[in-house]
Design an enzyme around this catalytic site. Structure first.
Site, PDB file in Angstrom:
ATOM      1  CB  SER A   1     -94.964   0.783  18.708  1.00  8.50           C
ATOM      2  OG  SER A   1     -94.492   1.308  17.444  1.00  8.50           O
TER       3      SER A   1
ATOM      4  CG  ASP B   1     -91.996  -0.899  16.570  1.00 10.39           C
ATOM      5  OD1 ASP B   1     -92.373  -1.378  17.347  1.00 10.39           O
ATOM      6  OD2 ASP B   1     -92.448  -0.345  15.451  1.00 10.39           O
TER       7      ASP B   1
END
Length: 296
Positions: free
Chosen positions: A40, A154
């Site tokens: 991320s 993500d």
């Protein structure tokens, strides 16, 4: 003690700007970072350092105020997410050109999640921006990135601290920067009056927009009620809880030589305008970690 480091950077939204402070502190102490893996926001910071553009990214991020951050959020109506996630990367490409990960100065890998296959995927080749955009695609918030027919979201969903995917070398140290630590946060604000004035200006600019947008969010109401978790808060809290569990398991399995812990209370997911404060928080957390591990 070896002065070479394999560095792992956690997920954590805007708190990941603290990773910049950790990297700068490692360099100041004479460490050579020989490989990086990130999930991320950790993938974003790690990618820009690995390709030699971290200072450019830092200057860009630290020049953003609250309203700048808001303007970079490209809202959309979609069943897959209410943010496209394209506008901010287009703005970044104006100052940092895209390049292939395999051409980086330092070996780098970004963690993403293949939502259809329900597994983590390591991206260590191809477009840098494709990789980092996929790695920050928060489920139901930012639209997934489609690459070769696969849908990526993500990386923090499956691996918030990708320790097992950093390229280790014989004798190097394992350093983990975790910006989701459940510890108190002692905030240091240089100019309280200036910050309050900036917050007031920001609220005036976007309040009318938010009032209109809230009509479309589940559970929103214009009628005052007992304070409850809002849509965004509930989503963030749920994802954070999941990532906390995964983080604990990963840190128990892989014992880093230095574990830098930054409090999850430092800021919320989209408070990127706190860049300087967060970088300093990363530096302070690094110094504390060094003391605890007695490596200097």
């Amino acid at each position: 003690m070896s002065k070479k480091v394999a560095l792992v950077l956690s997920s954590g939204g805007a708190r990941g700007l603290a990773h910049i402070g950790v990297i700068e502190s490692l360099i100041e102490d004479g460490y050579e970072i020989t490989s990086i893996s990130g999930s991320s926001i950790g993938a974003v910071v790690g990618a820009f350092y690995s390709c030699g553009e971290l200072e450019t990214y830092k200057k860009w991020a630290c020049n953003l105020d609250r309203y700048d951050v808001f303007k970079l959020i490209d809202f959309t109506f979609s069943v897959q997410g209410f943010i496209k996630g394209e506008k901010v990367f287009k703005a970044l490409q104006e100052v940092i050109a895209d390049r292939n990960i395999e051409d980086f100065n330092i070996p780098f890998s970004a963690l993403v999640t293949d939502i259809k296959e329900k597994k983590e995927v390591v991206l260590d080749q191809g477009s840098m921006y494709e990789a980092i955009q996929a790695s920050v695609a928060i489920p139901t918030v930012i639209k997934p990135v489609v690459r070769n027919g696969r849908e990526f979201i993500d990386g923090g969903v499956t691996n918030p601290i990708p320790i097992d995917h950093v390229k280790r070398h014989a004798g190097d140290m394992l350093v983990v920067s975790n910006v989701n630590a459940i510890i108190p946060y002692h905030r240091r604000v240089v100019d309280v009056k200036r910050e309050k004035a900036a917050e007031a200006r920001y609220n005036l600019k976007i309040q009318s927009f938010l009032n209109g947008w809230n009509k479309f969010l589940p559970g929103s109401s214009t009628v005052p009620t007992e304070k409850k978790l809002g849509f965004f808060d509930l989503l963030n809290e749920s994802i954070d809880l999941m990532q906390d569990r995964l983080t604990s398991l990963l840190l128990d399995k892989h014992r880093p030589d230095i574990l830098v812990n930054v409090s999850r209370e430092a800021c919320s997911t989209f408070e990127f305008y706190k860049c300087e404060e967060l970088i300093n928080a990363g530096k302070e957390a690094y110094r504390q970690a060094v003391k605890e591990h007695s490596v200097l």
